[in-house]
Design an enzyme around this catalytic site. Structure first.
Site, mmCIF file in Angstrom:
data_model
loop_
_atom_site.group_PDB
_atom_site.id
_atom_site.type_symbol
_atom_site.label_atom_id
_atom_site.label_comp_id
_atom_site.label_asym_id
_atom_site.label_seq_id
_atom_site.Cartn_x
_atom_site.Cartn_y
_atom_site.Cartn_z
ATOM 1 N N ASP A 1 -46.338 -59.929 18.223
ATOM 2 C CA ASP A 1 -45.177 -59.034 18.224
ATOM 3 C C ASP A 1 -44.029 -59.573 19.082
ATOM 4 O O ASP A 1 -44.205 -60.465 19.906
ATOM 5 C CB ASP A 1 -45.570 -57.665 18.809
ATOM 6 C CG ASP A 1 -46.459 -56.865 17.869
ATOM 7 O OD1 ASP A 1 -46.935 -57.420 16.854
ATOM 8 O OD2 ASP A 1 -46.673 -55.675 18.168
ATOM 9 N N HIS B 1 -48.506 -61.098 21.758
ATOM 10 C CA HIS B 1 -47.032 -61.140 21.773
ATOM 11 C C HIS B 1 -46.582 -62.595 21.824
ATOM 12 O O HIS B 1 -47.119 -63.374 22.632
ATOM 13 C CB HIS B 1 -46.488 -60.352 22.967
ATOM 14 C CG HIS B 1 -46.790 -58.885 22.867
ATOM 15 N ND1 HIS B 1 -48.009 -58.360 23.222
ATOM 16 C CD2 HIS B 1 -46.052 -57.847 22.408
ATOM 17 C CE1 HIS B 1 -48.002 -57.052 22.999
ATOM 18 N NE2 HIS B 1 -46.828 -56.706 22.506
HETATM 19 ZN ZN LIG Z 1 -43.379 -54.683 20.812
#
Ligand SMILES: [Zn+2]
Length: 217
Positions: A8, A151
């Site tokens: 992400d 992430h």
């Molecule tokens: Zn996020």
């Protein structure tokens, strides 16, 4: 057995390409939920990901808390995001991962997207410690059918990915995109205005077909 790695908050000007290098080296794919306003930071990396067979989902235009928005604000965010995805990729994402996993009934029923959360949270953003991320995944038990949240904006996550990708493959998992996981492992369809969440990935994995018995000698 299949696992979907998801990254992400990117794209990141350096780390997205480094993650792609690792995936490419191992013939693996992943899903990237990109914040649309970050797309101009690394448009080539996003196109490279798509060309490699990775899936690109939306993570909103500006990492918005979509669950606190009304329909008009949600649709404005989505339109702004779509314009950038269209510019960079020539398509708009079918998948939406709402930032913070925050969603309301309006988003779930009117976004026109398939909403995807995750089932294994590495908390890589909290620890920024590759060893902790790796250990957390290694100790998470059976990962078949699971969606792992990472992430693409931390160096530590790149380092963790470098260990996790070969480890997962050694464990016998195929690394697939989220849509592939839903279709190939769950035998399900990726449908708009439907939510694929923790309970789905965690508890609705169909049993694997029985192993073919070894041929008699
Ligand atoms: Zn996020």
């Amino acid at each position: 057995p299949m696992v979907a790695l998801t990254f992400d908050d990117g794209p990141h000007a350096v780390y997205t390409d480094q993650i792609l290098d690792i995936l490419e080296e191992h013939g693996a794919v992943a899903t990237f939920f990109e914040v649309a306003r970050n797309l101009p930071k690394a448009p080539e990396a996003v196109r490279r990901a798509a060309d490699m067979g990775c899936e690109i989902g939306s993570h909103s235009y500006r990492h918005a808390n979509l669950g606190k928005m009304d329909q008009a604000a949600q649709q404005a965010d989505q339109a702004a995001a779509d314009a950038l995805f269209q510019e960079v990729l020539g398509t708009t994402p079918a998948l939406l991962r709402p930032p913070y996993g925050s969603m309301n009934k309006t988003l779930k029923t009117t976004s026109g997207r398939s909403i995807v959360t995750w089932s294994i949270d590495t908390e890589d953003w909290r620890s920024k410690d590759a060893d902790k991320v790796v250990t957390g995944v290694e100790n998470a038990g059976n990962l078949d059918g699971q969606v792992i949240l990472l992430h693409s904006i931390y160096e530590s996550t790149v380092a963790a990915t470098e260990v996790l990708v070969p480890w997962l493959l050694e464990q016998g998992y195929q690394l697939v995109t989220v849509s592939e996981l839903i279709q190939l492992r769950f035998g399900d369809q990726v449908e708009p205005n439907r939510t694929y969440n923790y309970d789905y990935f965690r508890f609705q994995v169909p049993p694997l077909p029985a192993e073919t018995a070894p041929a008699a000698a």
